[in-house]
Design a protein around this motif. Structure first.
Motif, PDB file in Angstrom:
ATOM      1  N   ASP A  11       0.826  -1.208   0.000  1.00  0.00           N
ATOM      2  CA  ASP A  11       0.000   0.000   0.000  1.00  0.00           C
ATOM      3  C   ASP A  11       0.858   1.255   0.000  1.00  0.00           C
ATOM      4  OD1 ASP A  11      -2.867  -0.966   0.231  1.00  0.00           O
ATOM      5  OD2 ASP A  11      -1.925  -2.071   1.860  1.00  0.00           O
ATOM      6  N   GLY A  12       0.704   2.050  -1.037  1.00  0.00           N
ATOM      7  CA  GLY A  12       1.458   3.286  -1.143  1.00  0.00           C
ATOM      8  C   GLY A  12       2.766   3.156  -1.885  1.00  0.00           C
ATOM      9  N   VAL A  13       3.253   1.925  -2.072  1.00  0.00           N
ATOM     10  CA  VAL A  13       4.509   1.700  -2.789  1.00  0.00           C
ATOM     11  C   VAL A  13       4.248   1.024  -4.137  1.00  0.00           C
ATOM     12  CG1 VAL A  13       6.764   0.538  -2.728  1.00  0.00           C
ATOM     13  CG2 VAL A  13       5.863   1.625  -0.667  1.00  0.00           C
ATOM     14  N   LEU A  14       3.411   0.000  -4.143  1.00  0.00           N
ATOM     15  CA  LEU A  14       3.012  -0.634  -5.394  1.00  0.00           C
ATOM     16  C   LEU A  14       1.688  -0.074  -5.912  1.00  0.00           C
ATOM     17  CD1 LEU A  14       3.862  -4.391  -4.675  1.00  0.00           C
ATOM     18  CD2 LEU A  14       5.017  -2.886  -6.307  1.00  0.00           C
ATOM     19  N   VAL A  15       0.712   0.016  -5.011  1.00  0.00           N
ATOM     20  CA  VAL A  15      -0.600   0.539  -5.395  1.00  0.00           C
ATOM     21  C   VAL A  15      -0.864   1.833  -4.627  1.00  0.00           C
ATOM     22  CG1 VAL A  15      -1.547  -1.697  -6.044  1.00  0.00           C
ATOM     23  CG2 VAL A  15      -1.781  -0.927  -3.685  1.00  0.00           C
ATOM     24  N   ASP A  16      -1.495   2.780  -5.310  1.00  0.00           N
ATOM     25  CA  ASP A  16      -1.693   4.118  -4.749  1.00  0.00           C
ATOM     26  C   ASP A  16      -2.950   4.139  -3.877  1.00  0.00           C
ATOM     27  OD1 ASP A  16      -1.183   6.756  -4.291  1.00  0.00           O
ATOM     28  OD2 ASP A  16      -1.786   7.460  -6.272  1.00  0.00           O
ATOM     29  N   SER A  17      -2.873   3.416  -2.766  1.00  0.00           N
ATOM     30  CA  SER A  17      -4.059   3.097  -1.970  1.00  0.00           C
ATOM     31  C   SER A  17      -4.165   3.825  -0.646  1.00  0.00           C
ATOM     32  CB  SER A  17      -4.079   1.591  -1.676  1.00  0.00           C
ATOM     33  OG  SER A  17      -2.878   1.214  -1.021  1.00  0.00           O
ATOM     34  N   GLU A  18      -3.098   4.462  -0.188  1.00  0.00           N
ATOM     35  CA  GLU A  18      -3.120   4.995   1.169  1.00  0.00           C
ATOM     36  C   GLU A  18      -4.165   6.095   1.353  1.00  0.00           C
ATOM     37  OE1 GLU A  18      -1.940   3.608   3.576  1.00  0.00           O
ATOM     38  OE2 GLU A  18       0.014   2.729   3.213  1.00  0.00           O
ATOM     39  N   ALA A  19      -4.284   6.995   0.377  1.00  0.00           N
ATOM     40  CA  ALA A  19      -5.286   8.060   0.514  1.00  0.00           C
ATOM     41  C   ALA A  19      -6.691   7.471   0.547  1.00  0.00           C
ATOM     42  CB  ALA A  19      -5.147   9.061  -0.627  1.00  0.00           C
ATOM     43  N   ILE A  20      -6.942   6.483  -0.311  1.00  0.00           N
ATOM     44  CA  ILE A  20      -8.262   5.845  -0.362  1.00  0.00           C
ATOM     45  C   ILE A  20      -8.581   5.159   0.961  1.00  0.00           C
ATOM     46  CG2 ILE A  20      -9.629   4.020  -1.461  1.00  0.00           C
ATOM     47  CD1 ILE A  20      -7.992   4.538  -4.039  1.00  0.00           C
ATOM     48  N   SER A  21      -7.696   4.276   1.400  1.00  0.00           N
ATOM     49  CA  SER A  21      -8.004   3.433   2.557  1.00  0.00           C
ATOM     50  C   SER A  21      -8.029   4.236   3.853  1.00  0.00           C
ATOM     51  CB  SER A  21      -7.008   2.282   2.663  1.00  0.00           C
ATOM     52  OG  SER A  21      -5.677   2.745   2.733  1.00  0.00           O
ATOM     53  N   ASN A  22      -7.143   5.228   3.997  1.00  0.00           N
ATOM     54  CA  ASN A  22      -7.137   6.010   5.233  1.00  0.00           C
ATOM     55  C   ASN A  22      -8.320   6.969   5.313  1.00  0.00           C
ATOM     56  OD1 ASN A  22      -4.663   5.496   7.081  1.00  0.00           O
ATOM     57  ND2 ASN A  22      -3.855   5.375   4.994  1.00  0.00           N
ATOM     58  N   SER A  23      -8.795   7.459   4.190  1.00  0.00           N
ATOM     59  CA  SER A  23     -10.013   8.278   4.195  1.00  0.00           C
ATOM     60  C   SER A  23     -11.213   7.445   4.638  1.00  0.00           C
ATOM     61  CB  SER A  23     -10.261   8.857   2.805  1.00  0.00           C
ATOM     62  OG  SER A  23      -9.262   9.782   2.449  1.00  0.00           O
ATOM     63  N   ILE A  24     -11.300   6.231   4.102  1.00  0.00           N
ATOM     64  CA  ILE A  24     -12.414   5.353   4.464  1.00  0.00           C
ATOM     65  C   ILE A  24     -12.322   4.943   5.930  1.00  0.00           C
ATOM     66  CG2 ILE A  24     -13.376   3.041   4.079  1.00  0.00           C
ATOM     67  CD1 ILE A  24     -12.677   3.458   1.088  1.00  0.00           C
ATOM     68  N   LEU A  25     -11.128   4.591   6.393  1.00  0.00           N
ATOM     69  CA  LEU A  25     -10.953   4.193   7.791  1.00  0.00           C
ATOM     70  C   LEU A  25     -11.312   5.331   8.736  1.00  0.00           C
ATOM     71  CD1 LEU A  25     -10.030   2.351  10.078  1.00  0.00           C
ATOM     72  CD2 LEU A  25      -7.662   3.033   9.575  1.00  0.00           C
ATOM     73  N   GLY A 111      -1.225  -5.795   5.067  1.00  0.00           N
ATOM     74  CA  GLY A 111      -2.573  -6.091   4.616  1.00  0.00           C
ATOM     75  C   GLY A 111      -2.800  -7.575   4.422  1.00  0.00           C
ATOM     76  N   SER A 112      -4.052  -7.963   4.353  1.00  0.00           N
ATOM     77  CA  SER A 112      -4.408  -9.370   4.159  1.00  0.00           C
ATOM     78  C   SER A 112      -4.079  -9.812   2.740  1.00  0.00           C
ATOM     79  CB  SER A 112      -5.906  -9.569   4.415  1.00  0.00           C
ATOM     80  OG  SER A 112      -6.667  -8.896   3.414  1.00  0.00           O
ATOM     81  N   HIS A 113      -4.004 -11.126   2.531  1.00  0.00           N
ATOM     82  CA  HIS A 113      -3.791 -11.645   1.184  1.00  0.00           C
ATOM     83  C   HIS A 113      -4.897 -11.166   0.241  1.00  0.00           C
ATOM     84  CE1 HIS A 113      -0.265 -14.245   1.249  1.00  0.00           C
ATOM     85  NE2 HIS A 113      -0.588 -14.585   2.477  1.00  0.00           N
ATOM     86  N   GLU A 114      -6.127 -11.152   0.742  1.00  0.00           N
ATOM     87  CA  GLU A 114      -7.236 -10.718  -0.103  1.00  0.00           C
ATOM     88  C   GLU A 114      -7.058  -9.264  -0.527  1.00  0.00           C
ATOM     89  OE1 GLU A 114     -12.124 -10.640  -0.208  1.00  0.00           O
ATOM     90  OE2 GLU A 114     -11.100 -10.780   1.723  1.00  0.00           O
ATOM     91  N   ARG A 115      -6.679  -8.416   0.411  1.00  0.00           N
ATOM     92  CA  ARG A 115      -6.480  -6.990   0.096  1.00  0.00           C
ATOM     93  C   ARG A 115      -5.380  -6.826  -0.951  1.00  0.00           C
ATOM     94  NH1 ARG A 115      -6.541  -1.784   3.663  1.00  0.00           N
ATOM     95  NH2 ARG A 115      -5.083  -0.432   2.592  1.00  0.00           N
ATOM     96  N   ILE A 116      -4.272  -7.530  -0.779  1.00  0.00           N
ATOM     97  CA  ILE A 116      -3.175  -7.435  -1.750  1.00  0.00           C
ATOM     98  C   ILE A 116      -3.650  -7.838  -3.138  1.00  0.00           C
ATOM     99  CG2 ILE A 116      -0.894  -8.293  -2.396  1.00  0.00           C
ATOM    100  CD1 ILE A 116      -0.472  -8.877   0.655  1.00  0.00           C
ATOM    101  N   ARG A 117      -4.344  -8.967  -3.215  1.00  0.00           N
ATOM    102  CA  ARG A 117      -4.756  -9.498  -4.514  1.00  0.00           C
ATOM    103  C   ARG A 117      -5.853  -8.653  -5.165  1.00  0.00           C
ATOM    104  NH1 ARG A 117      -2.163 -13.378  -1.908  1.00  0.00           N
ATOM    105  NH2 ARG A 117      -1.229 -15.109  -3.076  1.00  0.00           N
ATOM    106  N   VAL A 118      -6.787  -8.134  -4.373  1.00  0.00           N
ATOM    107  CA  VAL A 118      -7.804  -7.239  -4.928  1.00  0.00           C
ATOM    108  C   VAL A 118      -7.129  -6.025  -5.564  1.00  0.00           C
ATOM    109  CG1 VAL A 118      -9.663  -5.630  -4.331  1.00  0.00           C
ATOM    110  CG2 VAL A 118      -9.716  -7.970  -3.465  1.00  0.00           C
ATOM    111  N   GLY A 119      -6.183  -5.449  -4.849  1.00  0.00           N
ATOM    112  CA  GLY A 119      -5.476  -4.279  -5.364  1.00  0.00           C
ATOM    113  C   GLY A 119      -4.667  -4.583  -6.611  1.00  0.00           C
ATOM    114  N   HIS A 120      -4.009  -5.737  -6.630  1.00  0.00           N
ATOM    115  CA  HIS A 120      -3.194  -6.086  -7.789  1.00  0.00           C
ATOM    116  C   HIS A 120      -4.064  -6.377  -9.016  1.00  0.00           C
ATOM    117  CE1 HIS A 120       0.786  -7.214  -5.568  1.00  0.00           C
ATOM    118  NE2 HIS A 120       0.303  -6.034  -5.208  1.00  0.00           N
TER     119      HIS A 120
END
Length: 214
Positions: A11-25, A111-120
């Protein structure tokens, strides 16, 4: 490159997810009566496994999060990933460089395996990672800053810790990598250098990595 294994945080290094996930959290915790800003979420939870959220809420409030907290949080995040997630700019080019030079790489994420794979899958990065190159805190039981995950990834890839380098974007991840004696380069896309202490070096663009790791 002078390393035998490149270990990516996800998260944040491979996929640009930190802004998305931290806003939701932050929004979900606030909805549940635990007021949390986006900046609070980055400071307290970025780079950590989901159990860290439960631990800190309990420590601070004496209240336990509901049993369905994880499922609801992940459902919201995954739906947003499917709509909005993109690979970090330049990361596919860097992965291509590693493949061309025959340098081994893997991902080690809180992150969980599911989270990694969904993002990839959402970003097309699944084409770059075999299943045996993907490691999660689920594999070891404790997420960063515990060092277990990075040790496990190196062991599974058959590379001594001192021959590995970690690419991270969070203080928790830097702490985990340093605890096992790995060099770690911090990506400053989300946090400035002064909030990422202890890294071997810093980069703000994926295009800088071949020069830094040579």
């Amino acid at each position: 490159m002078r390393y035998d294994l490149i270990i990516f945080d996800n998260d944040g290094v491979l996929v640009d997810s930190e802004a998305i996930s931290n806003s939701i959290l932050a929004g979900y915790l606030s909805e549940l009566g635990h007021p949390t800003t986006y900046e609070d979420s980055l400071r307290d939870y970025m780079g950590g496994a989901v159990h860290r959220i439960h631990d800190l809420v309990l420590e601070r409030t004496g209240q336990r999060l509901a049993e369905d907290f994880d499922d609801t949080l992940h459902a919201r995040i995954f739906a947003a990933f499917e709509r909005d997630l993109k690979p970090v700019p330049g990361v596919e080019e860097f992965l291509g460089t590693l493949v061309a030079e025959g340098v081994a790489y893997c991902v080690a994420s809180s992150g969980s395996h599911e989270r990694i794979r969904v993002g990839h899958r959402a970003t097309g990065l699944d084409e770059w990672f075999e299943d045996s190159w993907i490691f999660s805190s689920q594999d070891v039981g404790r997420g960063k800053p515990a060092p277990d995950l990075y040790l496990y990834a190196a062991d599974q890839m058959g590379v001594p810790a001192e021959r590995c380098v970690v690419l991270e974007d969070s203080p928790l991840g830097i702490e985990a990598a340093r605890a096992v004696g790995m060099d770690v380069y911090a990506f400053t896309s989300m946090m400035p250098v002064d909030r990422l202490p202890g890294a071997t070096g810093y980069f703000s663009d994926m295009g800088q990595l071949p020069g830094l790791l040579a």
